[in-house]
Motif scaffolding. Sequence first.
Motif, PDB file in Angstrom:
ATOM      1  N   VAL A 177       0.849  -1.194   0.000  1.00 20.06           N
ATOM      2  CA  VAL A 177       0.000   0.000   0.000  1.00 20.06           C
ATOM      3  C   VAL A 177       0.884   1.243   0.000  1.00 20.06           C
ATOM      4  O   VAL A 177       1.841   1.327   0.782  1.00 20.06           O
ATOM      5  N   THR A 178       0.554   2.182  -0.874  1.00 25.75           N
ATOM      6  CA  THR A 178       1.211   3.489  -0.845  1.00 25.75           C
ATOM      7  C   THR A 178       0.169   4.523  -0.438  1.00 25.75           C
ATOM      8  O   THR A 178      -0.870   4.657  -1.100  1.00 25.75           O
ATOM      9  N   ALA A 179       0.444   5.223   0.651  1.00 27.31           N
ATOM     10  CA  ALA A 179      -0.450   6.294   1.123  1.00 27.31           C
ATOM     11  C   ALA A 179       0.048   7.604   0.530  1.00 27.31           C
ATOM     12  O   ALA A 179       1.173   8.030   0.790  1.00 27.31           O
ATOM     13  N   PHE A 180      -0.814   8.219  -0.279  1.00 28.65           N
ATOM     14  CA  PHE A 180      -0.399   9.387  -1.054  1.00 28.65           C
ATOM     15  C   PHE A 180      -1.191  10.613  -0.629  1.00 28.65           C
ATOM     16  O   PHE A 180      -2.423  10.579  -0.539  1.00 28.65           O
ATOM     17  N   VAL A 181      -0.481  11.697  -0.360  1.00 29.80           N
ATOM     18  CA  VAL A 181      -1.183  12.941  -0.041  1.00 29.80           C
ATOM     19  C   VAL A 181      -0.549  14.094  -0.821  1.00 29.80           C
ATOM     20  O   VAL A 181       0.666  14.218  -0.911  1.00 29.80           O
ATOM     21  N   SER A 182      -1.428  14.888  -1.420  1.00 30.44           N
ATOM     22  CA  SER A 182      -0.992  16.063  -2.165  1.00 30.44           C
ATOM     23  C   SER A 182      -1.500  17.298  -1.432  1.00 30.44           C
ATOM     24  O   SER A 182      -2.690  17.406  -1.147  1.00 30.44           O
ATOM     25  N   ILE A 183      -0.592  18.199  -1.104  1.00 34.45           N
ATOM     26  CA  ILE A 183      -1.013  19.410  -0.386  1.00 34.45           C
ATOM     27  C   ILE A 183      -0.536  20.654  -1.132  1.00 34.45           C
ATOM     28  O   ILE A 183       0.439  20.619  -1.879  1.00 34.45           O
ATOM     29  N   PHE A 184      -1.264  21.737  -0.900  1.00 36.52           N
ATOM     30  CA  PHE A 184      -0.913  23.003  -1.554  1.00 36.52           C
ATOM     31  C   PHE A 184      -1.539  24.136  -0.756  1.00 36.52           C
ATOM     32  O   PHE A 184      -2.718  24.096  -0.424  1.00 36.52           O
ATOM     33  N   ASP A 185      -0.746  25.113  -0.444  1.00 38.29           N
ATOM     34  CA  ASP A 185      -1.250  26.291   0.263  1.00 38.29           C
ATOM     35  C   ASP A 185      -0.871  27.517  -0.562  1.00 38.29           C
ATOM     36  O   ASP A 185       0.304  27.875  -0.664  1.00 38.29           O
ATOM     37  N   ILE A 245       3.485  15.139  -1.490  1.00 40.54           N
ATOM     38  CA  ILE A 245       4.017  16.097  -2.465  1.00 40.54           C
ATOM     39  C   ILE A 245       3.237  17.414  -2.426  1.00 40.54           C
ATOM     40  O   ILE A 245       2.121  17.477  -1.917  1.00 40.54           O
ATOM     41  N   TRP A 246       3.861  18.413  -2.998  1.00 38.32           N
ATOM     42  CA  TRP A 246       3.261  19.750  -3.110  1.00 38.32           C
ATOM     43  C   TRP A 246       2.761  19.910  -4.541  1.00 38.32           C
ATOM     44  O   TRP A 246       3.537  19.881  -5.496  1.00 38.32           O
ATOM     45  N   HIS A 247       1.454  20.050  -4.696  1.00 41.64           N
ATOM     46  CA  HIS A 247       0.893  20.161  -6.051  1.00 41.64           C
ATOM     47  C   HIS A 247      -0.476  20.810  -5.973  1.00 41.64           C
ATOM     48  O   HIS A 247      -1.265  20.505  -5.080  1.00 41.64           O
ATOM     49  N   ASN A 248      -0.776  21.699  -6.909  1.00 45.96           N
ATOM     50  CA  ASN A 248      -2.052  22.423  -6.826  1.00 45.96           C
ATOM     51  C   ASN A 248      -3.187  21.757  -7.613  1.00 45.96           C
ATOM     52  O   ASN A 248      -4.314  22.229  -7.604  1.00 45.96           O
ATOM     53  N   ARG A 249      -2.898  20.637  -8.309  1.00 45.94           N
ATOM     54  CA  ARG A 249      -3.944  19.879  -9.004  1.00 45.94           C
ATOM     55  C   ARG A 249      -3.798  18.416  -8.591  1.00 45.94           C
ATOM     56  O   ARG A 249      -3.154  17.628  -9.297  1.00 45.94           O
ATOM     57  N   PRO A 250      -4.397  18.023  -7.456  1.00 49.28           N
ATOM     58  CA  PRO A 250      -4.105  16.718  -6.841  1.00 49.28           C
ATOM     59  C   PRO A 250      -4.302  15.509  -7.741  1.00 49.28           C
ATOM     60  O   PRO A 250      -3.586  14.515  -7.598  1.00 49.28           O
ATOM     61  N   PHE A 251      -5.251  15.569  -8.676  1.00 52.84           N
ATOM     62  CA  PHE A 251      -5.507  14.375  -9.484  1.00 52.84           C
ATOM     63  C   PHE A 251      -4.334  14.047 -10.410  1.00 52.84           C
ATOM     64  O   PHE A 251      -4.087  12.881 -10.731  1.00 52.84           O
ATOM     65  N   GLU A 252      -3.602  15.073 -10.854  1.00 48.25           N
ATOM     66  CA  GLU A 252      -2.517  14.833 -11.806  1.00 48.25           C
ATOM     67  C   GLU A 252      -1.401  13.955 -11.220  1.00 48.25           C
ATOM     68  O   GLU A 252      -1.017  12.956 -11.837  1.00 48.25           O
ATOM     69  N   PRO A 253      -0.868  14.292 -10.041  1.00 46.10           N
ATOM     70  CA  PRO A 253       0.177  13.414  -9.497  1.00 46.10           C
ATOM     71  C   PRO A 253      -0.331  12.019  -9.136  1.00 46.10           C
ATOM     72  O   PRO A 253       0.432  11.053  -9.178  1.00 46.10           O
ATOM     73  N   VAL A 254      -1.634  11.902  -8.795  1.00 39.64           N
ATOM     74  CA  VAL A 254      -2.194  10.570  -8.523  1.00 39.64           C
ATOM     75  C   VAL A 254      -2.109   9.720  -9.787  1.00 39.64           C
ATOM     76  O   VAL A 254      -1.623   8.578  -9.764  1.00 39.64           O
ATOM     77  N   ILE A 255      -2.573  10.267 -10.905  1.00 42.01           N
ATOM     78  CA  ILE A 255      -2.552   9.525 -12.168  1.00 42.01           C
ATOM     79  C   ILE A 255      -1.111   9.266 -12.623  1.00 42.01           C
ATOM     80  O   ILE A 255      -0.789   8.182 -13.132  1.00 42.01           O
TER      81      ILE A 255
END
Length: 308
Positions: free
Chosen positions: A35-43, A91-101
Motif C-alpha cells: 500500500v502506498t499512502a499518497f497525499v498532495s497538499i498546496f497552500d 508532495i506539493w501540487h495544486n492539481r491533486p488528481f494529476e500526481p495521482v494519475i
Amino acid sequence: MEKYKKILVVIDPSTDHQKALLRALQLAKVTQASVTAFVSIFDFSYEMTTMLSGEERESMRATVLKDRELWLKAIIDKCNQDNIEVTTEVIWHNRPFEPVIEQVIEHEFDIVIKGTHEHDKLKSVIFTPTDWHLLRKCPCPVLLVKEHDWPEDGNIIASINVGSEEEEHLLLNDKITQEAIAFSTLIKGNVHLVNSYPGTPVNIAIEIPEFNTEEYNSALKQHHQQAMDKHASKFSIATDNTHVREGLPEDVIDKVAQELDAELVVLGTIGRTGISAALIGNTAEHVIDRLNCDVLALKPVGYKSPLQ
C-alpha cells in the motif's frame, strides 16, 4: 490471488479519519498487497508571499511537507493493526488528481482508493473536482469509499448494459462482471447483475395513437431479460441474482442497491468516443452521487488516460 497487489490510497489532508486507508488495509490484508499512502497538499498563501525569496518559500514548503509526513505516519501506525507494508508519498501540487494519475502510470498501481466527503448538514456526499478527474482520467480502477461496511456475505452489484450489441459495451459488461466476481472472492460477497431499460418514449405514444405501448414495453423487457440471462449464464450467476427493470440507470441502480443493502457497486465510467462516452460518463456520475455504498469505477478495455 494476483489481483490488487499494488494499492494507491489517496489521503484526505483535512481529517484524521481516513476511511480510504482503512479500506485499503482491509483489502491488502486479503491480497497481501503493498500500500502506498499518497497525499498532495498546496497552500496558495505560501506561493503568494512576496516578502519571501524563492529559497525561503522552498524551505517553508519543505517544512510543511515534513510535518504532513509525520502526521501521515502517525495515522498509519494507528490504523495498521496487521502490520501491512505501507509506504508514504507526500508532495506539493495544486492539481491533486494529476500526481495521482502520474503515480499510477509510473508505478503501475492496480487500484486507486479514495474517500468521499459527506456534508453533515444535508447528509449528502460532495464529490470534489479531484474525484471527477480520477473517475474520468485514471487508467486503473478507482474505488470511491463511503461509510457503508463490508460485511461478509454482503451484496455486490455489477451494473451492466445488456441491451446493446456494440462490442465496446459487451467488453465493458464482461470487465465489470469479472471485477465484481473478483471482489466477491476477496470479500466473500454475492454478485448481482443489474440492467435498466428505457420505457416507451412519450412522444411516440402521443404522436401515434395506435402504437401499442404495453406490447412495446413487454418486447423490450423480454429482449433485455434474454440478453441478461445469456450474460449471467456466461459467468455462472444465478437468475435470482439478476435484476432487469424499466427506468433510468441512476434510479434503477440506486433502488436495487438499497433493496439489497449493497456494499459495493461496480460500473463503467466512460466510453471511448462520441455519444457512448457522454452517456456512460453522465450515467456513472448521476449514479455515484446517489449511492450510499462504495463504488468501483472501471474504464473500457484499452482505455488510455489523457496523461499517458
